[in-house]
Write a protein that holds these residues in place. Sequence first.
Motif, PDB file in Angstrom:
ATOM      1  N   LEU A   4      69.443  81.172  19.495  1.00 14.80           N
ATOM      2  CA  LEU A   4      69.561  80.060  18.593  1.00 14.80           C
ATOM      3  C   LEU A   4      69.949  78.696  19.467  1.00 14.80           C
ATOM      4  CD1 LEU A   4      71.331  81.577  15.392  1.00 14.80           C
ATOM      5  CD2 LEU A   4      68.578  81.123  15.834  1.00 14.80           C
ATOM      6  N   ALA A  24      69.014  75.271  18.582  1.00 12.03           N
ATOM      7  CA  ALA A  24      69.196  73.986  18.025  1.00 12.03           C
ATOM      8  C   ALA A  24      68.285  73.777  16.580  1.00 12.03           C
ATOM      9  CB  ALA A  24      68.840  72.702  18.678  1.00 12.03           C
ATOM     10  N   TYR A  25      68.325  72.886  15.461  1.00  9.06           N
ATOM     11  CA  TYR A  25      67.567  72.841  14.371  1.00  9.06           C
ATOM     12  C   TYR A  25      66.122  72.284  14.636  1.00  9.06           C
ATOM     13  CZ  TYR A  25      71.851  72.622  11.742  1.00  9.06           C
ATOM     14  OH  TYR A  25      73.301  72.872  11.173  1.00  9.06           O
ATOM     15  N   ALA A  26      65.325  73.026  14.192  1.00 12.64           N
ATOM     16  CA  ALA A  26      63.823  72.702  14.519  1.00 12.64           C
ATOM     17  C   ALA A  26      63.527  71.600  13.366  1.00 12.64           C
ATOM     18  CB  ALA A  26      62.795  74.077  14.309  1.00 12.64           C
ATOM     19  N   HIS A  27      63.970  71.965  12.077  1.00 10.88           N
ATOM     20  CA  HIS A  27      63.746  70.761  11.227  1.00 10.88           C
ATOM     21  C   HIS A  27      64.842  71.267   9.991  1.00 10.88           C
ATOM     22  CE1 HIS A  27      61.214  74.173   9.542  1.00 10.88           C
ATOM     23  NE2 HIS A  27      61.671  73.578   8.340  1.00 10.88           N
ATOM     24  N   VAL A  28      64.796  70.026   9.121  1.00  9.95           N
ATOM     25  CA  VAL A  28      65.671  70.142   7.922  1.00  9.95           C
ATOM     26  C   VAL A  28      64.530  69.831   6.696  1.00  9.95           C
ATOM     27  CG1 VAL A  28      67.193  68.893   6.751  1.00  9.95           C
ATOM     28  CG2 VAL A  28      67.576  69.166   9.004  1.00  9.95           C
ATOM     29  N   ASN A  29      64.754  70.564   5.847  1.00 12.25           N
ATOM     30  CA  ASN A  29      63.751  70.374   4.650  1.00 12.25           C
ATOM     31  C   ASN A  29      64.418  69.898   3.303  1.00 12.25           C
ATOM     32  OD1 ASN A  29      60.966  71.022   3.452  1.00 12.25           O
ATOM     33  ND2 ASN A  29      62.492  71.926   1.854  1.00 12.25           N
ATOM     34  N   SER A  60      63.276  66.284  16.702  1.00 12.35           N
ATOM     35  CA  SER A  60      63.183  66.912  15.486  1.00 12.35           C
ATOM     36  C   SER A  60      62.217  66.598  14.307  1.00 12.35           C
ATOM     37  CB  SER A  60      64.794  66.685  14.805  1.00 12.35           C
ATOM     38  OG  SER A  60      65.826  67.271  15.833  1.00 12.35           O
ATOM     39  N   GLN A  61      62.355  67.423  13.186  1.00 19.52           N
ATOM     40  CA  GLN A  61      61.430  67.187  12.264  1.00 19.52           C
ATOM     41  C   GLN A  61      62.175  67.031  10.948  1.00 19.52           C
ATOM     42  OE1 GLN A  61      57.909  69.337  11.862  1.00 19.52           O
ATOM     43  NE2 GLN A  61      57.816  69.783  14.223  1.00 19.52           N
ATOM     44  N   LEU A  62      61.633  66.437   9.956  1.00 21.01           N
ATOM     45  CA  LEU A  62      62.296  66.096   8.620  1.00 21.01           C
ATOM     46  C   LEU A  62      61.068  66.773   7.701  1.00 21.01           C
ATOM     47  CD1 LEU A  62      64.384  65.689   6.595  1.00 21.01           C
ATOM     48  CD2 LEU A  62      63.631  63.192   6.431  1.00 21.01           C
ATOM     49  N   PHE A  68      72.288  64.980   5.149  1.00 22.04           N
ATOM     50  CA  PHE A  68      72.093  65.320   6.375  1.00 22.04           C
ATOM     51  C   PHE A  68      72.265  64.063   7.330  1.00 22.04           C
ATOM     52  CE2 PHE A  68      67.938  63.582   4.791  1.00 22.04           C
ATOM     53  CZ  PHE A  68      67.564  62.786   5.641  1.00 22.04           C
TER      54      PHE A  68
END
Length: 134
Positions: free
Chosen positions: A8, A10-15, A55-57, A75
């Motif tokens: 693990l 990092a964050y790939a995306h936040v939804n 990153s993605q949102l 966020f």
Amino acid sequence: MSTAVKGLVAYAHVNIPVTDVEAADAFYIKKLGLEKLPRPDFGGFEGSWLRLGPSQLHLSKVDEMPDSAGVMSHFALYIPADEFDATMAELAERGVEFFIEPNERDDFGVAVRSAFARDPDGNLIEFTDVALFE
């Protein structure tokens, strides 16, 4: 001190949920400058994918926003300290209305600047110069 599972990173995306994908896209693309990405067809499940740096949102259409009364669910988007004031000015010029105006607070002896805004569906966004971990 706890350590994350080795793989693990990092964050790939936040939804986040939105009721109006077009209005949300207009806010995140035109006001914040995120980049629209292609999105797979999920069989009629509406949404949008956006890019911010590495990153993605992800935006997912819902009929009704979840009740978040009394919750500071949000966020945070990182802004380098030396770009904070100019970024706040540009956001204001683009029509971003701040829920909490740009301010400075003390976090355990470290000065931190932040501001909060809401997207068209009321999702809370923090803009902060809290440094990223390396």
